[in-house]
Motif scaffolding. Sequence first.
Motif, mmCIF file in Angstrom:
data_model
loop_
_atom_site.group_PDB
_atom_site.id
_atom_site.type_symbol
_atom_site.label_atom_id
_atom_site.label_comp_id
_atom_site.label_asym_id
_atom_site.label_seq_id
_atom_site.Cartn_x
_atom_site.Cartn_y
_atom_site.Cartn_z
ATOM 1 N N LEU A 19 -67.548 -9.740 33.523
ATOM 2 C CA LEU A 19 -66.455 -10.430 35.053
ATOM 3 C C LEU A 19 -65.132 -11.298 34.527
ATOM 4 C CD1 LEU A 19 -69.071 -9.640 37.895
ATOM 5 C CD2 LEU A 19 -66.939 -8.025 37.055
ATOM 6 N N ILE A 20 -65.936 -12.298 33.181
ATOM 7 C CA ILE A 20 -64.396 -13.010 33.151
ATOM 8 C C ILE A 20 -63.170 -12.970 33.243
ATOM 9 C CG2 ILE A 20 -64.360 -15.204 31.791
ATOM 10 C CD1 ILE A 20 -66.974 -15.909 32.037
ATOM 11 N N TRP A 21 -63.013 -12.268 32.549
ATOM 12 C CA TRP A 21 -61.505 -11.617 31.809
ATOM 13 C C TRP A 21 -60.747 -10.915 32.387
ATOM 14 C CZ3 TRP A 21 -59.437 -14.859 28.824
ATOM 15 C CH2 TRP A 21 -59.539 -15.824 28.225
ATOM 16 N N PRO A 22 -61.074 -9.830 33.084
ATOM 17 C CA PRO A 22 -60.287 -9.483 34.422
ATOM 18 C C PRO A 22 -60.124 -10.166 35.478
ATOM 19 C CG PRO A 22 -62.300 -7.821 33.722
ATOM 20 C CD PRO A 22 -62.521 -9.178 33.233
ATOM 21 N N ILE A 23 -60.997 -11.304 36.339
ATOM 22 C CA ILE A 23 -61.060 -11.597 37.126
ATOM 23 C C ILE A 23 -59.796 -13.596 36.269
ATOM 24 C CG2 ILE A 23 -61.383 -14.499 38.387
ATOM 25 C CD1 ILE A 23 -64.600 -12.824 38.133
ATOM 26 N N HIS A 24 -59.795 -14.065 35.796
ATOM 27 C CA HIS A 24 -59.249 -14.359 34.531
ATOM 28 C C HIS A 24 -57.613 -13.890 34.972
ATOM 29 C CE1 HIS A 24 -61.323 -17.345 32.314
ATOM 30 N NE2 HIS A 24 -61.921 -17.215 33.964
ATOM 31 N N TYR A 25 -57.499 -12.250 34.683
ATOM 32 C CA TYR A 25 -55.977 -11.786 34.680
ATOM 33 C C TYR A 25 -56.025 -11.880 36.334
ATOM 34 C CZ TYR A 25 -57.302 -10.205 29.986
ATOM 35 O OH TYR A 25 -57.365 -10.381 28.487
ATOM 36 N N PHE A 26 -56.536 -11.488 36.832
ATOM 37 C CA PHE A 26 -55.885 -11.215 38.090
ATOM 38 C C PHE A 26 -55.454 -12.502 38.636
ATOM 39 C CE2 PHE A 26 -58.892 -7.117 38.573
ATOM 40 C CZ PHE A 26 -57.637 -6.211 38.869
ATOM 41 N N PHE A 27 -55.589 -13.791 38.834
ATOM 42 C CA PHE A 27 -56.177 -15.289 39.182
ATOM 43 C C PHE A 27 -54.288 -15.067 38.181
ATOM 44 C CE2 PHE A 27 -55.287 -19.669 37.586
ATOM 45 C CZ PHE A 27 -55.405 -19.932 38.815
ATOM 46 N N SER A 33 -47.545 -14.715 40.493
ATOM 47 C CA SER A 33 -46.773 -13.462 41.661
ATOM 48 C C SER A 33 -46.467 -15.050 42.803
ATOM 49 C CB SER A 33 -47.075 -12.684 42.202
ATOM 50 O OG SER A 33 -47.374 -11.672 41.162
ATOM 51 N N GLU A 34 -46.740 -16.199 42.934
ATOM 52 C CA GLU A 34 -46.698 -17.054 44.007
ATOM 53 C C GLU A 34 -45.106 -17.427 43.906
ATOM 54 O OE1 GLU A 34 -49.511 -18.993 45.379
ATOM 55 O OE2 GLU A 34 -50.911 -17.001 45.429
ATOM 56 N N ARG A 35 -44.574 -18.439 44.736
ATOM 57 C CA ARG A 35 -43.351 -19.397 44.502
ATOM 58 C C ARG A 35 -43.930 -20.801 44.215
ATOM 59 N NH1 ARG A 35 -40.547 -19.543 50.766
ATOM 60 N NH2 ARG A 35 -39.970 -17.105 50.436
ATOM 61 N N PRO A 36 -43.360 -20.821 43.062
ATOM 62 C CA PRO A 36 -41.539 -20.573 42.763
ATOM 63 C C PRO A 36 -41.814 -19.952 41.110
ATOM 64 C CG PRO A 36 -42.704 -22.945 41.712
ATOM 65 C CD PRO A 36 -43.077 -21.970 42.637
ATOM 66 N N LEU A 37 -43.076 -19.697 40.993
ATOM 67 C CA LEU A 37 -42.982 -18.867 38.937
ATOM 68 C C LEU A 37 -42.568 -17.500 40.364
ATOM 69 C CD1 LEU A 37 -46.747 -20.806 38.016
ATOM 70 C CD2 LEU A 37 -44.183 -20.492 37.539
ATOM 71 N N ASN A 38 -42.309 -16.231 41.306
ATOM 72 C CA ASN A 38 -42.107 -15.419 40.749
ATOM 73 C C ASN A 38 -40.563 -15.039 41.028
ATOM 74 O OD1 ASN A 38 -41.149 -16.781 43.656
ATOM 75 N ND2 ASN A 38 -41.378 -15.482 44.396
ATOM 76 N N ARG A 39 -40.000 -15.992 40.312
ATOM 77 C CA ARG A 39 -38.639 -15.578 40.065
ATOM 78 C C ARG A 39 -38.259 -15.710 38.556
ATOM 79 N NH1 ARG A 39 -35.640 -21.046 43.530
ATOM 80 N NH2 ARG A 39 -38.826 -21.879 43.226
ATOM 81 N N TRP A 40 -39.802 -16.331 38.456
ATOM 82 C CA TRP A 40 -40.030 -15.948 36.301
ATOM 83 C C TRP A 40 -39.616 -14.778 36.349
ATOM 84 C CZ3 TRP A 40 -41.294 -20.603 33.768
ATOM 85 C CH2 TRP A 40 -41.536 -21.418 34.239
ATOM 86 N N GLY A 41 -39.679 -13.189 36.793
ATOM 87 C CA GLY A 41 -41.081 -12.122 36.603
ATOM 88 C C GLY A 41 -41.701 -12.419 36.336
ATOM 89 N N LEU A 42 -41.990 -11.105 34.333
ATOM 90 C CA LEU A 42 -42.907 -11.371 33.862
ATOM 91 C C LEU A 42 -43.540 -12.918 33.388
ATOM 92 C CD1 LEU A 42 -44.607 -9.429 33.059
ATOM 93 C CD2 LEU A 42 -44.164 -9.248 30.898
ATOM 94 N N GLY A 43 -42.697 -13.952 33.633
ATOM 95 C CA GLY A 43 -43.114 -14.743 32.578
ATOM 96 C C GLY A 43 -43.875 -15.843 33.350
ATOM 97 N N GLY A 44 -43.658 -15.765 35.289
ATOM 98 C CA GLY A 44 -44.501 -16.372 36.019
ATOM 99 C C GLY A 44 -46.509 -16.359 35.776
ATOM 100 N N PRO A 45 -46.891 -15.299 35.904
ATOM 101 C CA PRO A 45 -48.024 -14.863 34.881
ATOM 102 C C PRO A 45 -48.326 -15.061 33.439
ATOM 103 C CG PRO A 45 -46.949 -12.579 36.541
ATOM 104 C CD PRO A 45 -45.852 -13.887 36.448
ATOM 105 N N LEU A 47 -46.677 -17.552 31.748
ATOM 106 C CA LEU A 47 -46.986 -18.968 31.716
ATOM 107 C C LEU A 47 -48.680 -19.187 32.593
ATOM 108 C CD1 LEU A 47 -45.730 -21.515 31.093
ATOM 109 C CD2 LEU A 47 -44.931 -21.724 33.670
ATOM 110 N N VAL A 48 -48.526 -18.362 33.892
ATOM 111 C CA VAL A 48 -50.395 -18.730 34.597
ATOM 112 C C VAL A 48 -51.272 -19.140 33.485
ATOM 113 C CG1 VAL A 48 -51.519 -18.460 36.128
ATOM 114 C CG2 VAL A 48 -49.552 -18.515 36.655
ATOM 115 N N PHE A 49 -51.085 -17.564 33.052
ATOM 116 C CA PHE A 49 -52.562 -17.438 31.442
ATOM 117 C C PHE A 49 -52.254 -18.391 29.996
ATOM 118 C CE2 PHE A 49 -54.549 -14.600 28.087
ATOM 119 C CZ PHE A 49 -55.349 -14.765 29.655
ATOM 120 N N VAL A 50 -51.428 -18.581 30.042
ATOM 121 C CA VAL A 50 -51.747 -19.531 28.926
ATOM 122 C C VAL A 50 -52.022 -20.801 29.493
ATOM 123 C CG1 VAL A 50 -49.731 -20.645 27.432
ATOM 124 C CG2 VAL A 50 -49.145 -18.442 27.774
ATOM 125 N N VAL A 51 -51.910 -20.870 30.519
ATOM 126 C CA VAL A 51 -52.096 -22.512 31.027
ATOM 127 C C VAL A 51 -53.437 -22.552 31.649
ATOM 128 C CG1 VAL A 51 -52.027 -24.732 32.789
ATOM 129 C CG2 VAL A 51 -49.832 -23.037 32.307
#
Length: 130
Positions: A19-27, A33-45, A47-51
Amino acid sequence: MSSSGMLAGGALLLLAMYLIWPIHYFFAVSRGSERPLNRWGLGGPVLVFVVLYTVTQLAGIIGMIAIPFGIGLQNGALGVVSYSIIAEMRLGSASTEDVMPLGFIPAILLVTLFCAWRTVRSWNHKVSLA
């Protein structure tokens, strides 16, 4: 701890690990996809996943330092033994014990619980993934 208790604990951990990885992917997708990262397109998710990956690794190391126990052989039987990751990292020390550290498990589960809570909050208040 009895062998049946260790088996039940192992089964619960196996379920949690699935369950851990699907929860991390959805997070990552929700927060990216929230502001301000949603302006980056695919880069937002991404970047969040790398962090999130970096934070998860650091939490695991901190957990192993804070909870110095592992599963290993103790008097010929499998059990909980003392384990220090700091002692293992010292230069010149060669460990002859095979121990599976346990400290990373609660740390990663706490990160995952935070991710699940924050994902639900995002879905209920801010983000539309459609």
